[in-house]
Design a protein around this motif. Structure first.
Motif: not given
Length: 395
Positions: A46-47, A303-311
């Motif tokens: 995120r940074s 773990k796969s380098g993605k931003i976590p599920p969010s809204d």
């Protein structure tokens, strides 16, 4: 660097779910190492999404949960290092760790202090064995007292104690006795929360089965008044409906930022963030973001380098106005008239003047700072929900 200087870390683990709690948490403690790894990655990812990398420094860091005191020293150290890399943690940064009295280790506490933790919020809830059993807490009254001593022995003096009132059978005499015992522990801060039954909690299920009868709201309000009057007589600063500080300098800086609608950023599953985004034309968009309350999905995504599920949502002017009223009336600072005038495009007094005058005439509110602020009295706070509803009706 992420723009917010107020940071919240959600630690979604508990040894056992308390009967009153509806905050997101899991009891599989074996997932803590994977969670910490994912959390550090989320902070870094995120940074990296923001253009600015200048470190203005974090004003506050708050580890909430769940039970953050379940983290080990190395795990906490890796999280703080990630936050330091993204924001800059300074000596004056208020770093709060929520803790369950049944999960404290004095050696760990000393390590936490050396890492910069300078404030501990203890979820005591009650010093009555029967009430602790009803709430489903894992600690005893003696354990709570011992926990305060452990925190202080570790060199952390800024100790906040959470207490709960409005439990079945609780009387004013019983509550004052609990407050006396709590003050005898010499805390810096007290949070006194009214017991509420939230859907999905153990108490709510017990109520539906006829096994739990909540206290009448009018009796809960009487207990709130008794607690507030007692603590005021003891010289405590009642700066928000549920929060008291031994001195104004000991108010929670982190929670005060929430109540002043200052932007903040949350990390971890179920964590929320609030940000103000400025466009090239100078216009501002007020946005709220939140991660999904899904620990497995959170760990898997990162773990796969993605931003976590969010809204997310962009707040409308009406939503911002309602939040300004709802949050402001909860605090001893009240509503700032100039801010209100800006938010209502110079129509705040036109919309609310008669309502505010009526509340003042009834003794439920008073002007402050030469009329620049509108503040509820204790009698007003006792009627907070209905007063907020009166403001909302006019928005």
């Amino acid at each position: 660097m992420i723009e917010s200087a107020h940071l919240y870390i959600h630690v979604p683990f508990c040894i056992k779910k308390c009967r009153y709690c509806d905050f997101y948490s899991e009891t599989d403690l074996s997932l803590i190492p994977d969670y910490v790894t994912a959390l550090v990655r989320e902070i870094r990812l995120r940074s990296q999404l923001t253009a600015s990398r200048s470190k203005s420094g974090a004003a506050t860091v708050y580890f909430g949960g769940g039970t953050p005191s379940l983290l080990g020293p190395r795990q906490l150290e890796s999280i703080l290092r990630a936050l330091d890399n993204a924001f800059g943690l300074w000596r004056q940064t208020e770093i709060t760790l929520e803790a369950n009295p049944g999960t404290l280790d004095e050696i760990h506490l000393k390590s936490f202090r050396d890492m910069g933790v300078n404030r501990v919020s203890l979820g005591v809830q009650s010093l009555d064995p029967a009430q602790l059993s009803l709430l489903g807490r894992i600690h005893s009254a003696e354990g709570a007292v011992c926990a305060v001593k452990k925190v202080r022995a570790a060199g952390i003096e800024n100790i906040s104690i959470d207490l709960m009132y409005g439990l079945p059978g609780q009387t004013e005499k019983h509550l004052i006795r609990e407050l006396e015992a709590a003050l005898g522990l010499n805390p810096a801060h007290l949070s006194c929360y009214m017991l509420t039954m939230e859907p999905g909690t153990g108490l709510h299920a017990m109520h539906e089965r006829g096994m739990f009868l909540p206290m009448a709201q009018s009796d809960q309000v009487d207990l709130f008044c008794a607690a507030a009057q007692y603590l005021k007589a003891c010289g405590w600063d009642h700066y928000e409906v549920s929060n008291f500080a031994r001195h104004t300098s000991l108010r929670s800086l982190h929670n005060s930022a929430y109540w002043q609608m200052v932007p903040y950023h949350g990390f971890g599953p179920a964590a929320h963030s609030y940000a103000v985004k400025f466009d090239t034309d100078g216009s501002a968009a007020y946005k709220r973001f939140w991660n999904a309350p899904d620990l497995d999905g959170y760990i898997r995504a990162l773990k796969s380098g993605k931003i976590p599920p969010s809204d997310h949502e962009t707040l409308t002017l009406e939503q911002r106005q309602m939040e300004y009223v709802m949050v402001g009336l909860r605090t001893s600072m009240g509503l700032d008239i100039r801010t209100g005038q800006n938010l209502w495009r110079n129509r705040f007094l036109t919309v609310f003047q008669s309502l505010m005058e009526n509340l003042e005439n009834q003794g439920f509110a008073r002007p402050r700072d030469a009329g620049q602020r509108f503040v509820l009295t204790l009698d007003g706070w006792m009627r907070l929900d209905s007063i907020i509803a009166s403001f909302v009706e006019r928005i």
